[in-house]
Scaffold this active site. Structure first.
Site, short mmCIF file in Angstrom:
data_model
loop_
_atom_site.label_atom_id
_atom_site.label_comp_id
_atom_site.label_asym_id
_atom_site.label_seq_id
_atom_site.Cartn_x
_atom_site.Cartn_y
_atom_site.Cartn_z
N GLU A 53 106.12 33.41 29.85
CA GLU A 53 105.35 32.33 30.48
C GLU A 53 105.24 31.07 29.62
O GLU A 53 104.17 30.48 29.52
CB GLU A 53 103.94 32.83 30.81
CG GLU A 53 103.93 33.97 31.79
CD GLU A 53 102.52 34.46 32.11
OE1 GLU A 53 102.26 34.76 33.27
OE2 GLU A 53 101.69 34.57 31.19
N ASP A 57 97.58 35.83 21.09
CA ASP A 57 97.68 35.16 22.38
C ASP A 57 96.82 33.90 22.29
O ASP A 57 96.32 33.57 21.21
CB ASP A 57 97.21 36.10 23.52
CG ASP A 57 97.96 35.83 24.82
OD1 ASP A 57 97.91 34.68 25.30
OD2 ASP A 57 98.61 36.75 25.34
N HIS A 63 101.81 30.96 24.81
CA HIS A 63 100.63 31.81 24.56
C HIS A 63 100.15 31.68 23.12
O HIS A 63 99.72 32.66 22.52
CB HIS A 63 100.96 33.28 24.87
CG HIS A 63 100.93 33.60 26.34
ND1 HIS A 63 99.78 33.89 27.01
CD2 HIS A 63 101.91 33.66 27.27
CE1 HIS A 63 100.05 34.13 28.29
NE2 HIS A 63 101.34 33.97 28.48
#
Ligand code: TNX
Length: 838
Positions: free
Chosen positions: A332, A197, A267
């Site tokens: 995202e 991440d 990410h």
């Protein structure tokens, strides 16, 4: 009493008692038939297992030896009279992972449909033994008795998983193993390992060593800045390929399949600091922030070389993980970055793409091919559905909403239910505890309540594509307190495990909660899990504090001297008479574990109701049992049933029928707004009532609560010498501790925020808390307070420690100033209202 009746009663009591002693499984099995008598483990018992059952036999042998001290011999067949027989029989008439278990006075027989089934039969057997069987140390003085029983059992879903984020915080191999071990004891069979991440890349990739030499570390002198509590020290870590293999083997022994995830193409800040060339070639990327405020974290999807690199990475990973599934994330992504990237936008034009989602789909589908070439299937977060079709084998983890499950199953994608509102265990468990709340507060019963393939929501056709369930735990907030990972995970994973294993018709909340608190807590304690102990609810009314126990046998202790309750504090046994109720503190204890500390709240003053006429109804409440002193009172209107909302307005306080305070703002009951009603001159000879107008288009009802603010709320002005994101800093002086103000940048030394009181203020103490409410993220790390007694000169005072500074006052104060001392590494600083104590 007539004789027959008496004996029937006795039999009934016996049945109830014995039924309870072996009916406390979690997850609950399909079919349980109690028998007569019991089988007791002793040195002359052996384990009979043929070759195919050997591994499980060793597992059982080790588990039993540690706590009972009995090393039961393993033999292919045995002449021993007493034995535990373990068999795998593919012809057993039961679905995959199913088993039968029979206990008689002479022994135990477990037959698994397959190796998994046998393993789960062993788990059920362990739950039949005294809870201490789970201890890793020898337990003495225990009779290791197993009640006679026969069980038929199989899972509701074949996919029962849990995801752990090891990027935001790093968890070492030992912690990960323990985590997997606990999952397996709850008959969970998937471990989704979130290995990369923005805040760290955690898996060694031989071909790209910088992913871990650079991307696994953060700190003031690292490529990745400090984040999520890592502070000024170098923080991080990663798993070597050797360690990964070790964990995979350990999990396989426990019938847990590990699904690795590297989160792409967003990410990816950690990968980006290691290999900056993989990111989009645009300065604008520096401006565009992701959902979590990160920059420079998106792979350039128009850059051909990136696909080769990703293929290399996935190839190395595919040899480490036997799992059929590899997860590439996909959540995202800050899609606007691709528009600003010359390479990506040129690529979009060339391919006649109009929406960035199509580019995301292009990226995802290329990885899909790569993964198929490696002989595997792909999985990703539900955003991978947004840009177009996917291969029919690609698994979607639906996290954003039930709607996303519907979309995914309608497309025919295998779908795992991970709805954040129910299954994200980084959400707070109550408003009193630390945790995220963007998906709401997630108490245990909310986890339990979700029916993962509700017939009223999903068509039979859609249901076919639901693979099962998975919980998620994101690690942003797991830096503290100690063992918060376990606290957030259990007992919520117990509820999840039962949703995954037990058929809906066999699931009942009250029954589950009873099994959990009466027996399973004890098991988890022996397993060594620092699980969350449920909170006590002390309520004040009429000068008396009554504690609502979280479960009947709960051990609640309290103090009245301001200290945290300990194991030695007074045991709560009956209501306590105490006018100064806020000085009492309560906690529930389970052996050495303790709940969060609770201070009494006022009990409700009554209920509210609306009918479906949509006409405003004036309602009145008598306040005497609660409102028995002066102060700033707040009224809230909570709603019981969640269908529809009511409008509340004209909330007014009366003294002997005369209006003394009013809050005429209008809101709806779903917002749980606080209506402010200052009652400074209280007179106990007078009668206090409250009225409000409520209306709705449905028949609704709820509770009315009054809470007295523990703080003073003087009118205050504010002057700002920093880059605040809001134009006015009003949220800082409204004394609503849920609202806050944040800066637009990291903050610079010397910047300040000054609170100026309208009139000189007399108070004991002022606490300044920074960071987001609930989570404490984005605190002021380095700063101090200044105080002014004359409104002109400021005197240096207390320093901020963990985002908090407290100043004790002995004279009247005119102003308080917060000063930033050093540059901060977070993208922002968050300020909350002052807490001013009388
Ligand atoms: C959303 S859920 C994320 C994570 C965060 C989490 C915090 C998902 C696929 N993405 O990156 O850690 O919220 O709750």
């Amino acid at each position: 009493m007539p004789k027959i009746l008496l004996s029937t009663c006795l039999i009934l009591i016996c049945v109830i008692i014995s039924a309870q002693s072996y009916n406390n499984f979690i997850p609950r099995p399909v079919q349980i038939t109690p028998g007569a008598g019991e089988f007791v483990l002793s040195a002359d018992v052996s384990i009979a297992a043929d070759k195919s059952a050997k591994e499980s036999a060793h597992y059982l042998q080790q588990k039993l030896e540690a706590s009972t001290g009995l090393k039961l011999p393993i033999a292919v067949s045995t002449n021993q009279k007493k034995s535990i027989s373990l068999v795998i029989n593919p012809n057993l008439d039961i679905i995959a992972e199913g088993y039968t278990l029979a206990v008689t006075e002479n022994g135990v027989s477990i037959v698994g449909k397959d190796g998994d089934g046998l393993f789960y039969g062993i788990q059920t057997l362990l739950q039949l033994l005294p809870a201490q069987v789970y201890a890793s140390q020898l337990q003495s003085g225990i009779k290791w008795a197993i009640p006679a029983i026969s069980i038929n059992d199989y899972p509701r879903f074949h996919y029962r998983g849990m995801m752990l984020d090891v990027s935001r915080q790093f968890f070492d191999v030992q912690t990960v193993k323990a985590y997997i071990d606990w999952l397996s004891m709850h008959k969970m069979n998937r471990f989704h390992w979130h290995l990369s991440d923005d805040q760290g890349w955690r898996i060694e990739i031989k071909k790209y060593p910088k992913l871990t030499t650079v991307g696994a570390w953060r700190g003031p002198h690292e490529a990745l800045p400090p984040s999520y509590g890592s502070g000024d020290t170098r923080f991080g870590g990663f798993y070597t390929q050797k360690q990964i293999k070790d964990v995979v083997r350990y999990a396989a022994e426990r019938h847990v399949d590990i699904i690795p995830e590297i989160d792409l193409p967003g990410h990816s800040r950690a990968a980006g600091v290691a290999y900056p060339e993989i990111l989009c070639a645009t300065d604008k990327q520096d401006m565009d922030q992701s959902a979590q405020g990160e920059r420079l974290n998106v792979w350039c999807v128009g850059r051909e070389k990136n696909y080769k690199m990703l293929e290399d990475i996935l190839k190395e990973m595919s040899t480490l993980f036997p799992s059929k599934i590899m997860n590439i994330g996909g959540d995202e992504v800050n899609l606007s970055i691709w528009r600003n990237c010359p390479v990506c936008s040129a690529f979009m034009t060339k391919e006649h793409m109009t929406r960035p989602e199509e580019l995301q789909n292009y990226f995802v589908r290329r990885l899909e091919k790569t993964i198929h070439k490696l002989g595997k299937q792909m999985a990703g977060w539900d955003e991978i559905n947004d840009g177009g079709d996917l291969d029919k084998s690609t698994q979607v983890n639906a996290w954003r909403s039930i709607q996303k499950v519907l979309e995914s199953t309608s497309k025919g994608q295998p779908t795992v239910i991970m709805i954040a509102q129910n299954y994200y265990f980084d959400m707070a468990q109550s408003k009193y505890e630390r945790g995220h709340n963007w998906a709401g507060i997630t108490p245990l019963d909310k986890v339990y309540a979700l029916d993962p393939n509700n017939k009223n929501v999903f068509t039979p056709e859609q249901n076919k594509f639901i693979q099962g369930i998975q919980g998620g735990i994101w690690a942003e907030l797991l830096n503290e307190p100690a063992r918060f990972l376990e606290y957030q995970s259990y007992p919520r994973i117990c509820a999840l495990a039962e949703a995954g294993w037990t058929s809906q018709s066999n699931r009942k909340w009250e029954d589950f909660y009873q099994r959990l608190t009466s027996t399973h807590f004890e098991r988890m304690y022996s397993m060594g899990i620092a699980f969350r102990v449920p909170l006590p609810f002390p309520l004040y009314k009429n000068g008396i504090i009554t504690v609502k126990l979280p479960y009947p046998e709960a051990e609640v202790r309290y103090t009245s001297d301001g200290n945290e309750p300990t194991k030695e504090s007074k045991l709560y046994q009956s209501p306590i008479s105490e006018f100064n109720y806020t000085k009492l503190k309560f906690r529930t204890f389970f052996k050495q574990l303790a709940s969060a500390t609770m201070i009494p709240e006022c009990d409700e003053v009554g209920t509210w109701k609306t009918d479906s006429s949509a006409k405003p109804l004036l309602q009145e409440w008598y306040l005497a049992p609660i409102v028995d002193r002066g102060g700033i009172w707040y009224a809230t209107f909570n709603q019981l049933n969640k269908k529809g909302v009511a409008t509340v307005s004209q909330v007014r306080l009366y003294e002997n029928g005369v209006l003394v305070a009013a809050d005429d703002r209008q809101t709806t009951t779903d917002r749980s707004m606080r209506y402010r009603l200052p009652l400074i001159a209280f007179d106990n000879t007078k009668k206090y009532t409250m009225k409000a107008l409520l209306q709705s288009a449905d028949s609704l009802s709820g509770k009315v609560k009054m809470e007295r603010s523990p703080y003073l709320e003087p009118t205050t002005g504010i002057s700002v010498n920093m880059n605040l994101s809001q134009d006015n800093a009003k949220a800082l002086i409204d004394y609503d501790f849920d609202t806050y103000v944040r800066t637009r940048d990291s903050g610079k030394a010397g910047q300040s925020l000054t609170y100026v009181f309208d009139s000189p203020l007399t108070c004991k103490r002022i606490s300044v808390i920074t960071g987001l409410p609930f989570t404490g993220i984005y605190p002021l790390k380095s700063g101090h307070l200044e105080v002014s007694y004359d409104g002109v000169t400021f005197i240096q005072s207390d320093k901020f420690l963990k985002g908090k500074a407290v100043i004790t006052l002995s004279q009247t104060v005119r102003a308080i100033r917060i000063v930033v001392d050093e540059h901060n590494y977070d993208p922002m600083i968050v300020f909350q209202d002052l807490r001013i104590e009388r």
